[in-house]
Motif scaffolding. Sequence first.
Motif, PDB file in Angstrom:
ATOM      1  N   ALA A 150       0.824  -1.207   0.000  1.00  0.00           N
ATOM      2  CA  ALA A 150       0.000   0.000   0.000  1.00  0.00           C
ATOM      3  C   ALA A 150       0.858   1.256   0.000  1.00  0.00           C
ATOM      4  O   ALA A 150       0.526   2.249  -0.655  1.00  0.00           O
ATOM      5  CB  ALA A 150      -0.934  -0.002   1.215  1.00  0.00           C
ATOM      6  N   ALA A 151       1.982   1.218   0.724  1.00  0.00           N
ATOM      7  CA  ALA A 151       2.887   2.375   0.736  1.00  0.00           C
ATOM      8  C   ALA A 151       3.405   2.674  -0.667  1.00  0.00           C
ATOM      9  O   ALA A 151       3.512   3.838  -1.084  1.00  0.00           O
ATOM     10  CB  ALA A 151       4.047   2.122   1.690  1.00  0.00           C
ATOM     11  N   GLY A 152       3.715   1.616  -1.415  1.00  0.00           N
ATOM     12  CA  GLY A 152       4.158   1.803  -2.789  1.00  0.00           C
ATOM     13  C   GLY A 152       3.059   2.334  -3.683  1.00  0.00           C
ATOM     14  O   GLY A 152       3.295   3.219  -4.527  1.00  0.00           O
ATOM     15  N   PHE A 153       1.842   1.803  -3.517  1.00  0.00           N
ATOM     16  CA  PHE A 153       0.703   2.280  -4.296  1.00  0.00           C
ATOM     17  C   PHE A 153       0.454   3.767  -4.046  1.00  0.00           C
ATOM     18  O   PHE A 153       0.283   4.559  -4.993  1.00  0.00           O
ATOM     19  CB  PHE A 153      -0.560   1.481  -3.938  1.00  0.00           C
ATOM     20  CG  PHE A 153      -0.737   0.224  -4.740  1.00  0.00           C
ATOM     21  CD1 PHE A 153      -1.219   0.282  -6.037  1.00  0.00           C
ATOM     22  CD2 PHE A 153      -0.436  -1.016  -4.203  1.00  0.00           C
ATOM     23  CE1 PHE A 153      -1.392  -0.862  -6.781  1.00  0.00           C
ATOM     24  CE2 PHE A 153      -0.590  -2.174  -4.936  1.00  0.00           C
ATOM     25  CZ  PHE A 153      -1.078  -2.110  -6.237  1.00  0.00           C
ATOM     26  N   VAL A 154       0.410   4.147  -2.778  1.00  0.00           N
ATOM     27  CA  VAL A 154       0.129   5.541  -2.431  1.00  0.00           C
ATOM     28  C   VAL A 154       1.210   6.463  -2.989  1.00  0.00           C
ATOM     29  O   VAL A 154       0.924   7.564  -3.490  1.00  0.00           O
ATOM     30  CB  VAL A 154       0.014   5.708  -0.897  1.00  0.00           C
ATOM     31  CG1 VAL A 154      -0.054   7.180  -0.518  1.00  0.00           C
ATOM     32  CG2 VAL A 154      -1.212   4.967  -0.379  1.00  0.00           C
ATOM     33  N   THR A 155       2.457   6.021  -2.929  1.00  0.00           N
ATOM     34  CA  THR A 155       3.558   6.828  -3.467  1.00  0.00           C
ATOM     35  C   THR A 155       3.359   7.111  -4.955  1.00  0.00           C
ATOM     36  O   THR A 155       3.464   8.268  -5.404  1.00  0.00           O
ATOM     37  CB  THR A 155       4.904   6.109  -3.258  1.00  0.00           C
ATOM     38  OG1 THR A 155       5.130   5.925  -1.857  1.00  0.00           O
ATOM     39  CG2 THR A 155       6.049   6.921  -3.848  1.00  0.00           C
ATOM     40  N   GLY A 294      -5.761   4.182  -2.144  1.00  0.00           N
ATOM     41  CA  GLY A 294      -4.482   3.763  -1.591  1.00  0.00           C
ATOM     42  C   GLY A 294      -4.402   3.997  -0.098  1.00  0.00           C
ATOM     43  O   GLY A 294      -3.844   3.184   0.645  1.00  0.00           O
ATOM     44  N   ALA A 295      -4.995   5.109   0.375  1.00  0.00           N
ATOM     45  CA  ALA A 295      -5.002   5.401   1.808  1.00  0.00           C
ATOM     46  C   ALA A 295      -5.831   4.384   2.573  1.00  0.00           C
ATOM     47  O   ALA A 295      -5.435   3.924   3.652  1.00  0.00           O
ATOM     48  CB  ALA A 295      -5.544   6.810   2.045  1.00  0.00           C
ATOM     49  N   VAL A 296      -6.990   4.014   2.017  1.00  0.00           N
ATOM     50  CA  VAL A 296      -7.827   2.979   2.654  1.00  0.00           C
ATOM     51  C   VAL A 296      -7.057   1.668   2.729  1.00  0.00           C
ATOM     52  O   VAL A 296      -7.089   0.955   3.745  1.00  0.00           O
ATOM     53  CB  VAL A 296      -9.140   2.798   1.876  1.00  0.00           C
ATOM     54  CG1 VAL A 296      -9.914   1.587   2.397  1.00  0.00           C
ATOM     55  CG2 VAL A 296     -10.005   4.041   1.988  1.00  0.00           C
TER      56      VAL A 296
END
Length: 491
Positions: A150-155, A294-296
């Motif tokens: 998720a950290a990669g997605f949000v980035t 991404g935050a969810v």
Amino acid sequence: MDSLVGRKRNLYIAAFTANIAFSSCGCCLAWTSPTLPLLANPESFLLVNEEQGSWVGSLIAVGGVVGPLLAGRLLDRVGRKYSLIIDIILLLIAWAILIVANAVWMLYLGRFLTGVAVGLIFMAIPLYIAEIAEDDLRGALCSLNELFLAAGFVTAYAAGPYLSYRNLIFVCIIMPSVFLVIFLWMPESPHHLLAKGRREETIKTLRWLRGGVPEDYIEKELIEIQELLDNSKEQLSLFEITHSRGGSKALFITCGLVFFQQFTGINAIQFYTQQIFKKATEVISPTLSSIMLGAVQAISSLFTPAVVSHLGLKIPLLISALGTSISQALLGLFYFLDSSGQDVSSIVWLPVASLISFTFFFCCGFGPLPWAVMGEMFPPNMKAISSAAVTSFCFTLMFFITKFFSNVSTFLGNHSAFWLFSVVCFIGFIFTYIFLPETKGLSLQDIQDLLNGQINQRSNAVQNSYEFSVQTRLTSKEEIDKEIEKTSMLL
């Protein structure tokens, strides 16, 4: 408590560092979302049409199929640690090709090599963490992958709309670079070291990972690892694995779980994210909708390790299957009403609520936990080839769903496709309930005994005795932690 956390500090550092590789995967998987619109722009330095764009998006799955099959034996030959280091170097090469790309074939090559690297990460990290973790922490540490993904997605989602094609790649390179610098200092898996006859190095690694436990505890774990290795000395082919009792059962369970993981409809949900948000309101931009999703994903992933630590793997998977099934059913209902010409203005919030609900339940169970199950199901002589087969199977499903879902949904209608996913999710609930054993607190050798029928779960007397032995082992760990805490307070 502080001393307990301190004792496990090195283990946490190793597990968290390894999972940074999953953040790299998140950037790779999300990269096409902000990038393909840039490349489709007539003013792009490299114009890509819709068909070419679909291949740029799906070739990562093709690489994910090929990578584990090519590198399966690499894990046993050079170890988990150096396999991952080689893999991250390959990922950096893939990004370098994408940076200098001036033709579509270079995009194809870069995305294919990215997929090879991503496939090996999905294969190797669960094995590495399962082998360094203590029995009572194995499930929780193996479930961290969705949080780092998720950290990669949000980035990628957050930075992509505001950066140029090449600048976004420079951002995506940060995480694999950080991983490479830090992971060089992490230890090799004790199982691999002992399998190679490096006993003293194994003891040194266990001391570092376990942080101050008595020597007899280290010796006991060393004996358990050696017993597991002794019981699985001969390397087996995939054909031989399918004809062994424990191996065939482990393959059936893990392949079943990754099948249901992919057929929860996660790729379809990602495909329709912007469309679903547009149905709700014109105020939410496509960019904001991607960041919100991404935050969810990140927030929901925070709960998973704690839940797994208390409940094990099976119960969260069951909850996840039911939650994703209901979410997909409600999403299908909205699209059915909308396509039937009925007024949906009063329930315009339903698709967004369904999307958020689906993401939450997926990230709490079927997103990360099939990989956690894979990490602990196979003995040493089956791990490399079996994990390669399971990972390649997963990416094969991902490719077909990513490449052909739009054709299926056009033929059946969006509502029928989402209802189909809902039914499959419910079947996943039944599958998990019937076939997945609970492995919370069990050693890797205990799990093999369970799969091979050496522990008869149907016999209450035997099962009670087995549970007593597991509880005794867990109690001894708790007593060690308490003694360490008392000693530190006296000092």
